[in-house]
Design a protein around this motif. Structure first.
Motif, PDB file in Angstrom:
ATOM      1  N   ASP A 226     -47.975   7.432 -84.144  1.00 24.47           N
ATOM      2  CA  ASP A 226     -47.507   8.719 -83.924  1.00 24.47           C
ATOM      3  C   ASP A 226     -46.424   8.977 -82.699  1.00 24.47           C
ATOM      4  O   ASP A 226     -45.517   9.554 -82.741  1.00 24.47           O
ATOM      5  N   THR A 227     -46.773   8.257 -81.806  1.00 26.63           N
ATOM      6  CA  THR A 227     -45.821   8.120 -80.629  1.00 26.63           C
ATOM      7  C   THR A 227     -44.472   7.392 -81.104  1.00 26.63           C
ATOM      8  O   THR A 227     -43.307   7.853 -80.694  1.00 26.63           O
ATOM      9  N   LEU A 228     -44.611   6.376 -81.597  1.00 23.20           N
ATOM     10  CA  LEU A 228     -43.371   5.601 -82.404  1.00 23.20           C
ATOM     11  C   LEU A 228     -42.303   6.394 -83.132  1.00 23.20           C
ATOM     12  O   LEU A 228     -41.444   6.496 -82.813  1.00 23.20           O
ATOM     13  N   GLU A 229     -43.179   7.417 -83.877  1.00 24.46           N
ATOM     14  CA  GLU A 229     -42.647   8.229 -84.670  1.00 24.46           C
ATOM     15  C   GLU A 229     -41.874   9.388 -83.664  1.00 24.46           C
ATOM     16  O   GLU A 229     -40.740   9.689 -84.183  1.00 24.46           O
ATOM     17  N   LYS A 230     -42.436   9.861 -82.811  1.00 31.77           N
ATOM     18  CA  LYS A 230     -41.633  10.694 -81.827  1.00 31.77           C
ATOM     19  C   LYS A 230     -40.581  10.072 -81.234  1.00 31.77           C
ATOM     20  O   LYS A 230     -39.420  10.905 -80.937  1.00 31.77           O
ATOM     21  N   LEU A 231     -40.551   8.919 -80.995  1.00 31.36           N
ATOM     22  CA  LEU A 231     -39.447   8.059 -80.241  1.00 31.36           C
ATOM     23  C   LEU A 231     -38.291   7.848 -81.389  1.00 31.36           C
ATOM     24  O   LEU A 231     -37.202   7.373 -80.756  1.00 31.36           O
ATOM     25  N   SER A 232     -38.626   7.764 -82.361  1.00 28.49           N
ATOM     26  CA  SER A 232     -37.254   7.260 -83.444  1.00 28.49           C
ATOM     27  C   SER A 232     -36.392   8.320 -83.521  1.00 28.49           C
ATOM     28  O   SER A 232     -36.907   9.583 -83.720  1.00 28.49           O
ATOM     29  N   PRO A 233     -35.204   8.033 -83.656  1.00 29.21           N
ATOM     30  CA  PRO A 233     -34.247   9.048 -83.726  1.00 29.21           C
ATOM     31  C   PRO A 233     -34.206   9.813 -85.160  1.00 29.21           C
ATOM     32  O   PRO A 233     -34.345   8.914 -86.239  1.00 29.21           O
ATOM     33  N   MET A 234     -34.065  10.965 -85.462  1.00 33.99           N
ATOM     34  CA  MET A 234     -33.873  11.650 -86.521  1.00 33.99           C
ATOM     35  C   MET A 234     -32.257  11.927 -86.529  1.00 33.99           C
ATOM     36  O   MET A 234     -31.521  12.488 -85.767  1.00 33.99           O
ATOM     37  N   ILE A 235     -31.925  11.819 -87.661  1.00 34.93           N
ATOM     38  CA  ILE A 235     -30.460  12.223 -88.210  1.00 34.93           C
ATOM     39  C   ILE A 235     -30.529  12.901 -89.377  1.00 34.93           C
ATOM     40  O   ILE A 235     -31.214  12.964 -90.421  1.00 34.93           O
TER      41      ILE A 235
END
Length: 197
Positions: A121-130
């Motif tokens: 979940d933390t990784l998902e929050k840190l992943s860039p969203m375009i």
């Protein structure tokens, strides 16, 4: 160096981005300042529970000009510190990997999740969203079938363009350039759009 910096997920990318010798005429003051700032701010966060990048940059620049030289470096300091603070300690020694992994997969009754799920979940929050509109070439009807995963697409501003003309084909390839490097990477890497299904 702060221990947390070694575990920062972006640290490997940080080293490639900021310490690659892309221009032999640059002295590296800005890149060095960026590295120092990340280390300093992680230590400050640990000791004081706060960070102050403006004060840090002013202090460094009072001792040497051009520390943290570009907007990209300044922005990167925030990204790297955020990444390190949110992801925490993620390094697992080889000798204890099996035990730690088993513990990470154990359900925590108080949260109804595992440490592994929390880490993801933390990784998902840190992943860039375009945004989807940043991926016009990838979402074009002639190109969408070229992508294995329809929700992982390259943003137009980061994608390489094929130069060899082929009848019935265009310049699209599902890949992205990594900033400050001379190679490109499949879109499962950074700067690829992760779109909601």
């Amino acid at each position: 160096m702060a221990a947390d910096l070694k575990t920062c997920a972006t640290f490997g990318f940080f080293r490639k981005l900021l310490f690659s010798e892309t221009d032999a005429t640059r002295a590296g003051i800005g890149r060095s300042g960026t590295y120092i700032a990340v280390d300093y701010l992680l230590q400050q966060a640990k000791a004081e529970g706060v960070i102050d990048l403006v004060q840090c940059a002013q202090l460094m620049r009072s001792n040497r000009v051009n520390m943290i030289q570009t907007w990209q470096q300044y922005s990167f300091v925030y990204d790297a510190v955020l990444d390190a603070l949110l992801s925490g300690e993620t390094t697992i020694p080889n000798s204890t990997f099996s035990e730690v992994y088993e513990e990470m997969c154990t359900l925590k009754p108080e949260t109804s999740s595992t440490l592994l799920e929390d880490q993801f979940d933390t990784l998902e929050k840190l992943s860039p969203m375009i945004e989807r509109d940043e991926c016009k070439a990838a979402t074009d009807s002639t190109n969408i079938q070229k992508s294995r995963f329809k929700n992982i697409l390259p943003a137009d501003r980061f994608r390489p363009k094929l130069l060899t003309p082929v009848d019935g084909c265009n310049d699209f390839i599902n890949a992205v350039f990594l900033p400050e490097t001379s190679f490109f990477s499949p879109t499962s890497d950074v700067k690829a759009a992760r779109l909601e299904s």
